[in-house]
Design a protein around this motif. Structure first.
Motif, PDB file in Angstrom:
ATOM      1  N   VAL B 233       0.789  -1.137   0.034  1.00  0.00           N
ATOM      2  CA  VAL B 233       0.101   0.077   0.201  1.00  0.00           C
ATOM      3  C   VAL B 233       0.914   1.133  -0.018  1.00  0.00           C
ATOM      4  CG1 VAL B 233      -1.814   1.349   1.420  1.00  0.00           C
ATOM      5  CG2 VAL B 233      -1.910  -1.224   1.199  1.00  0.00           C
ATOM      6  N   ARG B 234       1.938   1.130   0.759  1.00  0.00           N
ATOM      7  CA  ARG B 234       2.803   2.409   0.871  1.00  0.00           C
ATOM      8  C   ARG B 234       3.458   2.738  -0.477  1.00  0.00           C
ATOM      9  NH1 ARG B 234       4.949   4.512   5.191  1.00  0.00           N
ATOM     10  NH2 ARG B 234       4.843   2.580   6.347  1.00  0.00           N
ATOM     11  N   ALA B 235       3.901   1.621  -1.112  1.00  0.00           N
ATOM     12  CA  ALA B 235       4.463   1.755  -2.658  1.00  0.00           C
ATOM     13  C   ALA B 235       3.503   2.344  -3.397  1.00  0.00           C
ATOM     14  CB  ALA B 235       4.980   0.568  -2.816  1.00  0.00           C
ATOM     15  N   SER B 236       2.402   2.039  -3.258  1.00  0.00           N
ATOM     16  CA  SER B 236       1.324   2.619  -4.332  1.00  0.00           C
ATOM     17  C   SER B 236       0.915   3.810  -3.884  1.00  0.00           C
ATOM     18  CB  SER B 236       0.088   1.630  -4.660  1.00  0.00           C
ATOM     19  OG  SER B 236      -0.425   1.485  -3.472  1.00  0.00           O
ATOM     20  N   SER B 237       0.765   4.043  -2.650  1.00  0.00           N
ATOM     21  CA  SER B 237       0.319   5.572  -2.331  1.00  0.00           C
ATOM     22  C   SER B 237       1.482   6.432  -2.609  1.00  0.00           C
ATOM     23  CB  SER B 237      -0.337   5.499  -0.768  1.00  0.00           C
ATOM     24  OG  SER B 237      -0.472   6.700  -0.187  1.00  0.00           O
ATOM     25  N   GLN B 238       2.737   6.222  -2.287  1.00  0.00           N
ATOM     26  CA  GLN B 238       3.715   7.125  -2.395  1.00  0.00           C
ATOM     27  C   GLN B 238       4.115   7.277  -3.764  1.00  0.00           C
ATOM     28  OE1 GLN B 238       5.816   8.374   0.129  1.00  0.00           O
ATOM     29  NE2 GLN B 238       6.288   9.555  -1.671  1.00  0.00           N
ATOM     30  N   GLU B 239       3.638   6.400  -4.644  1.00  0.00           N
ATOM     31  CA  GLU B 239       3.714   6.706  -6.244  1.00  0.00           C
ATOM     32  C   GLU B 239       2.996   7.562  -6.424  1.00  0.00           C
ATOM     33  OE1 GLU B 239       3.446   3.385  -8.931  1.00  0.00           O
ATOM     34  OE2 GLU B 239       4.391   4.335 -10.448  1.00  0.00           O
ATOM     35  N   ALA B 240       1.637   7.550  -5.879  1.00  0.00           N
ATOM     36  CA  ALA B 240       0.693   8.706  -6.467  1.00  0.00           C
ATOM     37  C   ALA B 240       1.004   9.705  -5.909  1.00  0.00           C
ATOM     38  CB  ALA B 240      -0.854   8.030  -5.452  1.00  0.00           C
ATOM     39  N   VAL B 241       1.676  10.087  -4.858  1.00  0.00           N
ATOM     40  CA  VAL B 241       2.130  11.324  -4.154  1.00  0.00           C
ATOM     41  C   VAL B 241       3.392  11.757  -5.189  1.00  0.00           C
ATOM     42  CG1 VAL B 241       3.509  12.339  -2.194  1.00  0.00           C
ATOM     43  CG2 VAL B 241       1.722  10.649  -1.787  1.00  0.00           C
ATOM     44  N   ASP B 242       4.077  10.904  -5.453  1.00  0.00           N
ATOM     45  CA  ASP B 242       5.324  11.186  -6.595  1.00  0.00           C
ATOM     46  C   ASP B 242       4.624  11.860  -7.804  1.00  0.00           C
ATOM     47  OD1 ASP B 242       6.903  10.656  -4.580  1.00  0.00           O
ATOM     48  OD2 ASP B 242       7.424   8.853  -5.372  1.00  0.00           O
ATOM     49  N   VAL B 243       3.710  11.314  -8.376  1.00  0.00           N
ATOM     50  CA  VAL B 243       3.225  11.628  -9.583  1.00  0.00           C
ATOM     51  C   VAL B 243       2.596  13.032  -9.357  1.00  0.00           C
ATOM     52  CG1 VAL B 243       1.549  10.973 -11.348  1.00  0.00           C
ATOM     53  CG2 VAL B 243       3.041   9.201 -10.565  1.00  0.00           C
ATOM     54  N   ALA B 244       1.743  13.088  -8.253  1.00  0.00           N
ATOM     55  CA  ALA B 244       0.903  14.314  -8.024  1.00  0.00           C
ATOM     56  C   ALA B 244       1.882  15.534  -8.007  1.00  0.00           C
ATOM     57  CB  ALA B 244       0.232  14.126  -6.768  1.00  0.00           C
ATOM     58  N   MET B 245       3.084  15.279  -7.274  1.00  0.00           N
ATOM     59  CA  MET B 245       3.955  16.442  -7.038  1.00  0.00           C
ATOM     60  C   MET B 245       4.499  16.656  -8.571  1.00  0.00           C
ATOM     61  SD  MET B 245       3.293  17.579  -4.150  1.00  0.00           S
ATOM     62  CE  MET B 245       4.460  18.798  -4.163  1.00  0.00           C
ATOM     63  N   LEU B 246       4.770  15.829  -9.101  1.00  0.00           N
ATOM     64  CA  LEU B 246       5.645  15.898 -10.433  1.00  0.00           C
ATOM     65  C   LEU B 246       4.611  17.023 -11.326  1.00  0.00           C
ATOM     66  CD1 LEU B 246       7.956  14.682 -11.831  1.00  0.00           C
ATOM     67  CD2 LEU B 246       6.529  13.036 -13.065  1.00  0.00           C
TER      68      LEU B 246
END
Lengths: 588, 599
Positions: B233-246
């Motif tokens: 969950v952390r990996a997928s949620s973190q990826e969502a954060v990273d893409v949003a910040m991009l």
């Protein structure tokens, strides 16, 4: 223990208050970034407010008198203002969004940890056990969208602070230009705001109804999609589509009603703002004619009045966002505050365990309680004609429920006194409904094997053979590397069951409780599994809760569990001969 | 993480075409909406010239009475603009919501018609995020974003017109800002659109991970897999954060371009105004009006460009919705065949899910009308696959399946749905009233019919004991049913659906051994009078059938009645041997025993 449980049951009496509290915590945890973003927002809004003032200055000092030098000077000042403005906006956006995204992520992880907590989630209530049919969606929604909407509260806070700053700065600028004009605007603004709020309140209620209807339609859609295989099985797709169509039409009607209200508000905004502008222009014009203010002051006042409407609307928007965030935070807080299903102790796990199980007076909610012993290395069968007895016993042994009376110990260590996660390492219950996780067969197989004692090749072969999973794996296109799909959906029921059994055997706990491990396999395979499990776990304690004769026949002793107590004990053949009730339960 | 084959997403052109087609159906409403919106924006245009007029009166040192006329006109304009703004917004919402309702209903309808095989490759998470997440994004766009964009767009467009009317040279100066805005926007669209697409995909993956984690929470706890699940969950949620910040990083750059354009345009208008006033070409009031015009357009331009953000997000979501909406529903044959009776004929059927891994090798099977056939065999023999082929869930790679003499393709999807049903061990209780769950099987059934179906499978007892009987809210967020009760409900649905041919695939297995008995009895009653193929592991269930078919490694190796097969001493006799050995005293004639079993 019962004190602790009672304390644990004190759920938040008021989700609204719990929501507000959680929201404060979420915002508070990001206070440095929130402060940074708010500072950016304040500076940005201040600069925005100063733009019309600058237009007034340029008209007044440069255009009206025709002063080229003044024009150059003030344009440079204007450029500097824009540089500050854009940098401030950048800070507000970058830092603010990072705060929002981070806190959304942090809250989601907190919720995930609560859901996964070994202590479990107490049964009953809307957010009850994830292992019951139908409750998964609600929890996914809380960890998914409610976490997002709670974090949006940060945006609400930042925008509200910026808007208040903009109002303050405009007020100061206006008072500096002209006391009467400033007072007119400052005293006029509250009635405008109050009027808008009064119009808005009933509309917000309608909008809440609309949101509820839209959410209903959305949840109907998700529910139907989750049950899609069942629908397709009975060819009910058209009926399901028709049901969604009804929900969608209800949502549409609610949306349209709310849209009418929203747009009345929107129109009122325009009328009030425009009328206010007309008033300021008229009064300002008279003051300018009197010579009390300059042309530039008039231009600035008119520009500021136009500008003021923006922050006023943004405050309303931010308050709406905060209300929504509070609602979502309330749901998240409810999940976080759900009492644990069990309360573990702090006893230490022994380094090695022989696995002698002793159950003493364990209450199944009726009867005198269950007492039995399983020697270290014994294979013991338990037959419970009433499935609810079996379920209760397994819930107790699996530490999904605290015992009301009695207890159980392994090698003399009271299992409920262990931390819940450790209890599973001593005594593992492999449920009949065992979920596989998306990934390869191999990943599922070794999921519960700790890194220190990696599954040796020989042990892996033995486990696969004992569980009958070797045949299942051989039939898969990529063998053990085959991906199983979500919840193992790409495998057949029999394949899933055997791989789940292999996973339990690979975990190799001192005491292993197997519940109906062979319901989805054929008779020949079942017989092979019965022998395989017995051989593999010859020196480990294994409890088999089942009614399958093949499994029971390989047990050293079998207990018949009836009316919440042990009614009979013996070998399978003996009981089959001597006990009619046993025969009825097993041999059908 | 496995590689998914996501469901189709419409190309921007296809999405536009589809949207246009939907809007054309409501031409009158669309026209009215445009008139109201244009009217509101046009009236807004009179404000700066009126303010300019006021300023000129002041500069000319006019009489204070002269101020009354422009002030009254300003107030009147506000009133008219308010009315038209309200009407325009309401009409926009009506138009948008009407179109959206049609679209989302089609999406759900098509989603439900997606073949199971395709759905399994895509993952239910993909479909779920479309019917809930994407629909929500588009709804938001329709009620908030689209009206705002329409208003802002018109304000900006008409401001240019207003400037031209005021003085063409001021308009020209203001247009200096346009190239930066256009270039900035193009850059933004090019670099941000893919990020939004990615963001939605990542969020779909996150939903999938949450779903997996939540539904498997009990297993995670038992096996101590919590940390591993949390990590997923952390990996997928973190990826969502990273893409949003991009995405945010791109937006920041875009903002600088916007502010730069504002500065350039405003300075140009002021300088031009200065020069024109200096040359006595225009009054100070006109120069002021020009600057105010441009300043008024700041917010709408910013709104317009920033809403492109949401518009893009909505467009992406829309493309994903239209992608699903454009999946062709399985075609109905022009003249659908009618199944003559409930007989089933399987001819030389070959099937494999993966090339080079055949599951069935030339299976032939005949089931007479009303006959009950048990399908047995070791796990992995292809029993489930055969059941799915007969149910029409997958078309066979080779060979024919006929029901009542008609090929499945000729029956068409609707005909096949009426003729043959499949119940597997997968249970789902549909959220809502229990009666509504049952009515999915027969929408026009009255309460008596529902009770009759429940009685038929012996489920009326526990349903009556529910808090509100048939009206009890069950499923997600409602009263929880046990797996056995849930499957009991599935059998009641089957009775209501009343198909001539029924396939049961281990439908009674998951309930556990004790529940399985209850369900076997229920299944037996539900199957009475129908042609049935029952995939069974418990051989007593097989022994009760009219005929037993033994499948091994994708081939039919034996078939016949229980006694015949026992007498033949083949693989069935061996299976029965293993089964009855473990049941020691079970009588050899399982069939008689099973059918004489007291209810």
């Amino acid at each position: 223990m019962s004190d602790a449980r009672d304390a644990g049951r004190v759920a938040p009496s008021d989700p609204q208050r719990a929501g507000a509290q959680l929201l404060r915590t979420v915002v508070g945890a990001e206070r440095r970034r929130v402060a940074g973003a708010a500072a950016g927002s304040i500076v940005h809004q201040a600069c925005e407010a100063l733009v019309p003032v600058m237009i007034g200055v340029v008209i007044d000092r440069a255009v009206a008198p025709g002063d080229g030098g003044a024009l150059a000077l003030w344009l440079v000042v204007l450029a500097a203002l824009f540089v500050v403005l854009t940098v401030a906006y950048r800070v507000q956006l970058g830092v603010g969004m990072l705060a929002r995204e981070q806190s959304e992520h942090a809250l989601r992880m907190r919720l995930t940890r609560r859901i996964l907590d070994p202590a479990g989630i107490v049964a009953g209530g809307p957010l009850a056990p994830a292992d019951t049919v139908g409750s998964a969606g609600a929890l996914v929604n809380v960890a998914g969208s409610d976490a997002r909407e709670t974090a949006q509260g940060i945006q609400g806070v930042v925008v509200a602070i910026g808007a208040v700053a903009a109002l303050t700065i405009s007020a100061v600028a206006l008072l500096t230009i002209s006391l009467p004009l400033g007072l007119l605007i400052l005293l006029g603004t509250p009635p405008v705001v109050i009027a808008l709020a009064l119009i808005a309140r009933p509309l917000e209620r309608r909008s809440a109804v609309q949101q509820a209807r839209a959410a209903e339609a959305a949840s109907v859609a998700s529910d139907l999609v989750r049950g899609i295989r069942v629908l397709k099985g009975i060819g009910a797709e058209p009926a399901a589509a028709a049901r969604y169509r009804r929900a969608s039409q209800t949502a549409k009607r609610a949306t349209l009603r709310a849209a009418v209200s929203d747009n009345v508000l929107e129109g009122a905004n325009v009328v009030i703002g425009g009328a206010f502008l007309a008033l300021v222009a008229y009064v300002g014009g008279r003051l300018a004619l009197d010579g009390s203010i300059t042309i530039g002051d008039l231009v600035a006042a008119v520009g500021l009045t136009q500008f003021l409407l923006g922050p006023l609307q943004r405050i309303g928007w931010a308050l709406g966002l905060l209300a929504q965030a509070r609602g979502s935070a309330g749901r998240a807080a409810t999940v976080l505050a759900v009492p644990p299903a069990v309360h573990g102790g702090t006893a230490a796990l022994p380094a090695t365990a022989a696995g002698a199980l002793s159950v003493r007076g364990l209450s199944l909610g009726h009867g005198n309680g269950v007492s039995f012993e399983a020697a270290a290395g014994e294979q013991l069968g338990i037959v419970a004609p009433d499935p609810s007895d079996a379920a209760r016993l397994l819930d107790l042994l699996a530490r999904r429920r605290d015992p009301d009376a009695g207890g159980f110990a392994v090698d003399g260590i009271d299992v409920p006194a262990l931390p819940v996660a450790d209890a599973h390492r001593l005594l593992l219950v492999a449920d009949h409904h065992a979920d596989l996780f998306e990934g390869s067969v191999e990943q599922n197989l070794t999921a519960a094997v700790s890194n220190e004692d990696r599954l040796s090749a020989a042990r892996r072969r033995a486990v696969l053979a004992a569980s009958g999973a070797d045949e299942a794996v051989a039939a898969l296109p990529d063998g053990a590397a085959t991906t199983v799909g979500e919840r193992g959906a790409r495998l057949s029921g029999g394949q899933r069951q055997r791989i789940a059994l292999a996973r339990a055997l690979a975990a190799d706990p001192p005491v292993l409780v197997l519940h109906d491990p062979t319901t989805a396999v054929d008779a020949a395979t079942e017989a092979r599994i019965a022998d395989g499990v017995t051989a593999l776990r010859h020196d480990r304690t294994t409890i088999v809760v089942a009614t399958s004769p093949a499994l029971l026949a390989t047990c050293e002793r079998v207990l018949l569990l009836e009316d919440g107590r042990i009614a009979e004990v013996g070998r399978h053949e003996e009981l089959a001969d001597a006990s009619p009730r046993y025969r009825e339960a097993v041999l059908r | 993480m496995s590689v998914r084959e996501l469901l189709p997403t419409a190309s921007p052109r296809a999405a536009r075409r589809e949207l246009w087609a939907l809007a054309r159906a409501h031409r009158g409403l669309a026209l009215l909406t445009v008139v109201a919106l244009v009217g509101a924006a046009a009236i807004g245009l009179v404000v700066p010239p009126l303010l300019g007029r006021l300023i000129d009166i002041v500069i000319d040192g006019g009489d204070s009475g002269e101020l009354t006329a422009p002030a009254v006109l300003l107030a009147a304009a506000a009133l008219a603009q308010g009315l038209l703004t309200g009407a325009g917004g309401a009409l926009t919402a009506r138009l948008g919501e009407t179109i959206l309702a049609v679209l989302r209903e089609r999406v759900v309808e098509r989603a439900l018609s997606i073949p199971v095989a395709q759905l399994e490759r895509a993952g239910t998470g993909d479909l779920l995020s479309r019917v809930s997440g994407d629909v929500a994004v588009v709804s938001q766009a329709v009620t908030l974003v689209f009206p705002a964009i329409a208003r802002a767009g018109l304000t900006v467009g008409l401001t240019v017109v207003g400037l031209v009317v005021l003085d063409w040279r001021l308009a020209l100066a203001a247009l200096l800002a346009a190239p930066i805005q256009v270039l900035g926007l193009r850059w933004y669209l090019r670099s941000v659109v893919p990020i939004y697409r990615r963001e939605r995909e990542v969020q779909g993956e996150r939903t999938q991970q949450l779903l997996d984690t939540v539904s498997g929470a009990a297993t995670s706890r038992a096996f101590g897999l919590g940390d591993a699940r949390e990590e997923h969950v952390r990996a997928s949620s973190q990826e969502a954060v990273d893409v949003a910040m991009l995405g945010v990083a791109k937006v920041k750059r875009f903002l600088h371009a916007l502010n730069g354009a504002e500065l350039l345009g405003l300075s140009a208008v002021l300088v031009t105004g200065f020069a024109l006033v200096d040359a006595d070409a225009i009054t100070v009031g006109t120069a002021t009006a020009g600057a105010l015009y441009f300043h008024r357009a700041f917010d709408p331009i910013g709104e317009l460009l920033m809403f492109f953000d949401d518009l893009q997000e909505a467009t992406t979501a829309l493309a994903r919705l239209i992608g699903v909406a454009s999946i062709d529903p399985p075609a109905e044959p022009e003249r659908p065949a009618i199944a003559g009776d409930g007989s089933v004929a399987v001819d030389a059927v070959h099937h494999g899910y993966v090339d080079g891994h055949p599951v069935l090798h030339g299976v032939d099977l005949r089931i007479g009308d009303g006959e009950r056939v048990a399908l047995i065999g070791t796990t992995g023999a292809g029993k489930t696959t055969l059941a799915k082929l007969i149910a029409g869930i997958h078309p066979p790679t080779r060979g024919d399946v006929r029901i009542g003499g008609a090929r499945l393709e000729d029956l068409g999807p609707a005909g096949a749905r009426r003729t043959v049903n499949l119940v597997t061990q997968e249970v789902h209780v549909f959220a809502g009233r229990l009666a509504d769950d049952l009515r999915l099987a027969r929408p026009d059934a009255d309460d008596d019919a529902l009770w009759a179906a429940l009685e038929r499978v012996d489920a009326d007892g526990w349903v009556r004991s529910l808090p509100d009987g048939l009206q009890t809210i069950v499923g997600e967020g409602g009263h929880r049913l046990t797996p056995t009760q849930s499957q009991h409900l599935a059998l009641a649905r089957l009775v209501l659906r009343d198909p001539p041919v029924v396939l049961l695939d281990e439908a009674t297995a998951e309930a556990g051994s004790a529940g399985a008995r209850l369900l076997e009895d229920a299944a037996e009653r539900a199957l009475a009078g129908r042609t049935a193929l029952v995939v069974a592991h418990r051989l007593t269930q097989a022994a009760a059938a009219d005929r037993i078919v033994v499948l091994d490694a994708g081939r039919v190796v034996e078939q016949g009645a229980h006694d015949e097969l026992l007498a033949r001493g083949g693989s069935y006799a061996r299976l029965w041997g293993a089964w009855s050995a473990s049941r020691i005293s079970a009588p050899a004639d399982g069939r008689r025993r099973a059918s004489s079993r007291p209810r």
